[in-house]
Motif scaffolding. Structure first.
Motif, PDB file in Angstrom:
ATOM      1  N   LYS B 102      38.815  82.697  44.190  1.00  0.00           N
ATOM      2  CA  LYS B 102      37.559  81.968  44.336  1.00  0.00           C
ATOM      3  C   LYS B 102      36.357  82.785  43.852  1.00  0.00           C
ATOM      4  O   LYS B 102      35.254  82.278  43.779  1.00  0.00           O
ATOM      5  CB  LYS B 102      37.350  81.564  45.796  1.00  0.00           C
ATOM      6  CG  LYS B 102      38.563  80.943  46.482  1.00  0.00           C
ATOM      7  CD  LYS B 102      39.024  79.678  45.802  1.00  0.00           C
ATOM      8  CE  LYS B 102      40.275  79.098  46.449  1.00  0.00           C
ATOM      9  NZ  LYS B 102      41.498  79.895  46.295  1.00  0.00           N
ATOM     10  N   CYS B 104      34.401  84.982  45.323  1.00  0.00           N
ATOM     11  CA  CYS B 104      33.366  84.751  46.339  1.00  0.00           C
ATOM     12  C   CYS B 104      32.064  85.461  45.982  1.00  0.00           C
ATOM     13  O   CYS B 104      32.079  86.550  45.410  1.00  0.00           O
ATOM     14  CB  CYS B 104      33.815  85.283  47.698  1.00  0.00           C
ATOM     15  SG  CYS B 104      35.411  84.687  48.245  1.00  0.00           S
ATOM     16  N   TYR B 145      41.353  83.384  51.546  1.00  0.00           N
ATOM     17  CA  TYR B 145      42.069  82.359  50.774  1.00  0.00           C
ATOM     18  C   TYR B 145      43.499  82.771  50.438  1.00  0.00           C
ATOM     19  O   TYR B 145      44.202  82.049  49.742  1.00  0.00           O
ATOM     20  CB  TYR B 145      41.332  82.084  49.465  1.00  0.00           C
ATOM     21  CG  TYR B 145      39.926  81.594  49.631  1.00  0.00           C
ATOM     22  CD1 TYR B 145      39.671  80.273  49.988  1.00  0.00           C
ATOM     23  CD2 TYR B 145      38.841  82.430  49.424  1.00  0.00           C
ATOM     24  CE1 TYR B 145      38.372  79.805  50.125  1.00  0.00           C
ATOM     25  CE2 TYR B 145      37.536  81.975  49.560  1.00  0.00           C
ATOM     26  CZ  TYR B 145      37.309  80.665  49.913  1.00  0.00           C
ATOM     27  OH  TYR B 145      36.036  80.206  50.050  1.00  0.00           O
ATOM     28  N   GLY B 215      33.379  74.983  47.430  1.00  0.00           N
ATOM     29  CA  GLY B 215      32.956  76.275  46.887  1.00  0.00           C
ATOM     30  C   GLY B 215      31.454  76.427  46.867  1.00  0.00           C
ATOM     31  O   GLY B 215      30.930  77.465  46.533  1.00  0.00           O
ATOM     32  N   ASN B 228      31.349  80.143  46.243  1.00  0.00           N
ATOM     33  CA  ASN B 228      32.339  80.736  45.347  1.00  0.00           C
ATOM     34  C   ASN B 228      31.927  80.539  43.903  1.00  0.00           C
ATOM     35  O   ASN B 228      31.274  79.550  43.567  1.00  0.00           O
ATOM     36  CB  ASN B 228      33.706  80.074  45.550  1.00  0.00           C
ATOM     37  CG  ASN B 228      34.209  80.247  46.964  1.00  0.00           C
ATOM     38  OD1 ASN B 228      33.994  81.279  47.578  1.00  0.00           O
ATOM     39  ND2 ASN B 228      34.861  79.230  47.478  1.00  0.00           N
TER      40      ASN B 228
END
Lengths: 345, 278
Positions: B102, B104, B145, B215, B228
């Motif tokens: 992702k 982040c 995740y 996200g 994200n």
């Protein structure tokens, strides 16, 4: 196929039951993806719980002897026991930690950076400082005890070290080594640990203290060393720290709530309640009541030491179980972080 | 400049070209041949050797199907014939989703990493420097995740690099390049955000009101992660795609945990001093 009229479908944990998707297909669920865990479990092996335990013993033993000395205790056998136990624990700890690395030959990369937000980075530095300072104090003790030979340069230099100052300097780092392991695992996405983030450090530190005390009293009782008064004080401190540990275990279990299930059920629950709660805390507490006795003291110390190891091991195992449970991750990530607005859900 | 992915699951056809392209470009080893029986998904999850993973979700909607379903009746009139009010939509839909790191905004793995191996590179992507990583394994449970694993044969941790090497040469990542339906889009995060919003609006206008962007800080990325750089357009609850609804930054609790430990140290110190007093 079961009689569907009797039970409301919603009560069935949401399993789909149709003629072409019979109920035995348990992986079909309302939520989640074929029961595949959405997060990964930690991959630390046996070295890590052993280190958590040994590091705690070294931390507790050092902090106890340092505080006792500051309070006026002059028992040399006690001081020796504390310093040598810490020395052994701190010599084994880095070896265990390096062994657990995927690339042990690169362990020194831990020392290329100081990172306040990473408990493992801070732990590396805390452990390095504590091990070196307490190691120098122990070396000075060894030199004075004649273990390094007499009249050689090494023995003379170590004996000249300001051991008391070194012990006092090492103490805050000792406390840190006892507590940071709990904080380290708490600051992860593993629900059972993260849920108990606040109490994890105190729990590990208290267990460090009780195992450190027990290691010292075990050695003193076994060798028949130490003054009566010291042994009584040790017993008192052991009782108090075990009571605190019991309280923290109970508070942690309450705090963990539904996410604490791995620690409460199955073999792991049995090991935790039998080995730590009953065997490592309650039984020694009972044994340590009344007058100080050598036999009961030894037994109690052994039980506390075993219980302390089982505590670390069980909590690390529980983390794996917790990460394997998709429902735990989903509900935890949801409840802990309620959004400002719950749209689209 | 921050780059990222936008994965529009509504146009994904489950071809796994991204998975294969990623493996090929990054020279990732095969994962063996387990057949899971979980629809067409034999990859199961992201790992140190799988940086793109296509999920195959059958019956994505919540269902309340019980008893024997009369398929003929089902075909004729679903809502009246089915007990429990199941929807036709629930039986007919099949969703695919190409999952990836992702990246982040506030990355838990990056904060956890004790060697400084995990950094944000010049494209603002979260990158594990393979020459620094010593395989301590702390990033693995830190990731909310489940993206990272340690590769046993190698000892180090790996994950999607967002094709750092390709980006340096001005190329788009291998998965985005291979995607035949433009389900995987690569670009600047701000641009992708605009496209995502536009696409979701378009889907809403067409009646697919469940579509949303995962996200963004509002959905996925609360609790300190701050959103994200790999975003997804989803049609169902995040859990259906094996994504946590509100992932959190574990390090948020550092101050609380430290304060509690210091308090415990004070209490224990006082207890020991009391036991040894005089």
């Amino acid at each position: 196929m079961t009689d569907v009229t009797r039970e409301a479908p919603q009560q069935r944990n949401g399993h789909v039951e149709t003629s072409h998707h019979p109920r035995k297909d348990d992986r079909r669920q309302d939520k989640g993806y074929y029961d595949i865990p959405p997060i990964k479990e930690h991959t630390w092996t046996w070295e890590v719980p052993v280190y958590f335990w040994l590091g705690g013993i070294g931390s507790g033993a050092h902090v106890v002897t340092t505080i006792a000395r500051m309070c006026g205790n002059k028992d040399l056998a006690f001081l020796r026991a504390g310093r040598y136990i810490t020395l052994v624990a701190m010599m084994l700890s880095p070896v265990l930690l390096i062994m657990d690395l995927g690339r042990p030959e690169r362990f020194y990369n831990m020392l290329r950076i100081v990172k306040w937000r990473s408990p493992m980075s801070m732990g590396t530095w805390g452990l390095t400082l504590f091990a070196n300072l307490s190691g120098l104090a122990a070396a000075s003790q060894a030199a004075r005890d004649g273990l390094l030979g007499r009249e050689n340069f090494l023995a003379r230099s170590f004996a000249a070290l300001p051991d008391r100052l070194l012990s006092i300097l090492a103490a805050p780092f000792g406390v840190f080594v006892g507590a940071y392991t709990g904080v380290l695992i708490a600051l992860t996405s593993t629900p059972i640990w993260a849920r108990n983030a606040v109490l994890m450090g105190p729990l590990f530190l208290t267990s460090a203290m009780s195992t450190g005390l027990s290691a010292i009293s075990f050695v003193l009782n076994l060798g028949g060393w130490g003054e009566r008064k010291t042994l009584e004080s040790l017993q008192k401190a052991e009782r108090a720290s075990l009571l605190l540990e019991m309280g923290l275990i109970a508070a942690s279990l309450l705090r963990m709530g539904r996410w604490g299930k791995p620690l409460r059920s199955g073999k792991l629950g049995a090991a935790f309640f039998g080995g730590t709660v009953a065997g490592g805390v309650l039984a020694p507490l009972a044994l340590l009541q009344g007058r100080e006795s050598r036999g009961r003291g030894i037994l109690a110390s052994l039980l506390v030491l075993a219980g302390g190891y089982i505590l670390r091991r069980a909590i690390l195992e529980a983390g794996k179980h917790s990460a394997r449970d998709p429902e735990a991750t989903f509900t935890f990530a949801w409840q802990e972080n309620l959004p400002l607005r719950d749209e689209n859900v | 400049m921050a780059t990222g992915f936008l994965t529009d699951t509504t146009v994904c056809i489950g071809c796994k070209a991204c998975e294969v392209a990623c493996k090929q470009w990054n020279q990732l080893p095969a994962d063996g041949y387990e057949l899971t029986g979980d629809s067409y998904d034999n990859t199961k999850t992201l790992s140190g050797t799988t940086w793109r993973h296509v999920a195959f979700i059958e019956n994505p909607k919540k269902k309340r199907l019980t008893g024997d379903v009369d398929l003929v009746a089902l075909a004729e009139d679903v809502r009246e014939q089915l007990p429990g009010g199941a929807e036709l939509d629930a039986l007919g839909r099949w969703a695919f989703m190409s999952d990836v790191c992702k990246h982040c905004v506030e990355a838990p793995c990056q904060q956890a990493c004790p060697t400084g191996s995990i950094i944000r590179n010049e494209f603002d992507n979260v990158f594990i420097q393979p020459d620094i990583c010593n395989g301590c394994g702390y990033c693995i449970p830190a990731c909310p995740y489940g993206v990272i694993t340690r590769v046993p044969e190698d000892g180090r941790a790996f994950k999607c690099t967002l094709c750092y090497d390709r980006q340096k040469d001005g190329l788009e990542p291998a998965c985005a390049k291979a995607c035949p339906t433009e389900s995987i889009m690569f670009g600047e995060v701000e641009e992708l955000e605009r496209r995502a919003e536009q696409r979701v609006q378009e889907l809403h206008d067409r009646g697919y009101t469940s579509a949303f962007v995962y996200g963004t800080p509002e959905v996925g990325g609360t609790g300190g992660i701050g959103g994200n750089h790999s975003k997804f357009i989803l049609m169902d609850e995040p859990e259906t795609y094996n994504l946590p609804r509100h992932p959190f930054l574990p390090q948020e609790k550092l101050n609380q945990a430290s304060a509690a430990s210091i308090a415990a140290a004070a209490v224990l110190g006082a207890v020991v001093a009391w036991a040894f007093r005089g």
